[in-house]
Design a protein around this motif. Structure first.
Motif, short mmCIF file in Angstrom:
data_model
loop_
_atom_site.label_atom_id
_atom_site.label_comp_id
_atom_site.label_asym_id
_atom_site.label_seq_id
_atom_site.Cartn_x
_atom_site.Cartn_y
_atom_site.Cartn_z
N LYS A 140 -14.64 41.64 -63.52
CA LYS A 140 -14.70 41.87 -64.96
C LYS A 140 -14.39 40.58 -65.70
O LYS A 140 -15.07 40.23 -66.68
N GLN A 141 -13.35 39.90 -65.23
CA GLN A 141 -12.97 38.65 -65.87
C GLN A 141 -14.08 37.61 -65.72
O GLN A 141 -14.39 36.87 -66.66
N SER A 143 -17.24 38.20 -65.33
CA SER A 143 -18.39 38.56 -66.17
C SER A 143 -18.08 38.31 -67.63
O SER A 143 -18.94 37.91 -68.40
N GLN A 144 -16.83 38.45 -68.06
CA GLN A 144 -16.48 38.17 -69.45
C GLN A 144 -16.52 36.66 -69.70
O GLN A 144 -16.99 36.21 -70.73
N GLU A 147 -20.14 35.45 -69.71
CA GLU A 147 -20.85 35.78 -70.94
C GLU A 147 -20.38 34.87 -72.07
O GLU A 147 -21.14 34.52 -72.96
N ALA A 148 -19.10 34.50 -72.05
CA ALA A 148 -18.57 33.69 -73.13
C ALA A 148 -19.08 32.26 -73.05
O ALA A 148 -19.19 31.59 -74.05
#
Length: 149
Positions: A140-141, A143-144, A147-148
């Protein structure tokens, strides 16, 4: 918790309890024998020997005394038998108690092993859940952060 020793423990416990009942019965028998001896001794002291009279009265008094002495002797033998019975019952109870304790100990050790395996399995499962949760957080981290950028 059932183990392979559970049926044996149950049987040994029943045998031990039977031995306890036998010992209680032997103690009761001894008490009865002691009471009978006490009563027969009191009866002996109540028998009066005639001071005067015909020979028939003297002979009947002597027969009565002999019978009472015989009863006292019988009651003393009964006490000796009851004491022997108690001794044997105590030995059997001791033997049966040791057997019961031995199998009870083995059962408790087996239960400890089972519980230890269960705790290890639960710890392993918790480790897997924690690892899966950690990996999910990492993804999750990533992918975050991905994306950022």
């Amino acid at each position: 918790m059932k183990t392979r020793y559970s049926p044996l423990v149950s049987v040994k416990k029943n045998i031990m309890q039977h031995s306890e009942r036998v010992l209680q019965g032997a103690n009761s028998n001894l008490h009865s024998a002691q009471e009978a001896l006490k009563t027969s001794l009191l009866e002996l002291h109540t028998i009066k020997t005639p001071q005067t009279g015909n020979i028939q009265e003297f002979l009947s008094a002597r027969t009565l005394l002999d019978a009472q002495r015989s009863l006292i002797s019988h009651n003393q033998e009964w006490i000796h038998y009851a004491l022997h019975e108690i001794k044997e019952a105590k030995q059997q109870l001791k033997k049966d108690s040791i057997e019961y304790e031995k199998f009870n100990y083995l059962e408790l050790e087996e239960i400890k092993k089972i519980l230890k395996k269960k705790r290890m399995r639960e710890a392993k499962d918790l480790d897997e859940v924690a690892l899966m949760t950690y990996e999910m957080k990492q993804k999750k981290q990533k992918s975050q952060f991905g994306e950022a950028s």
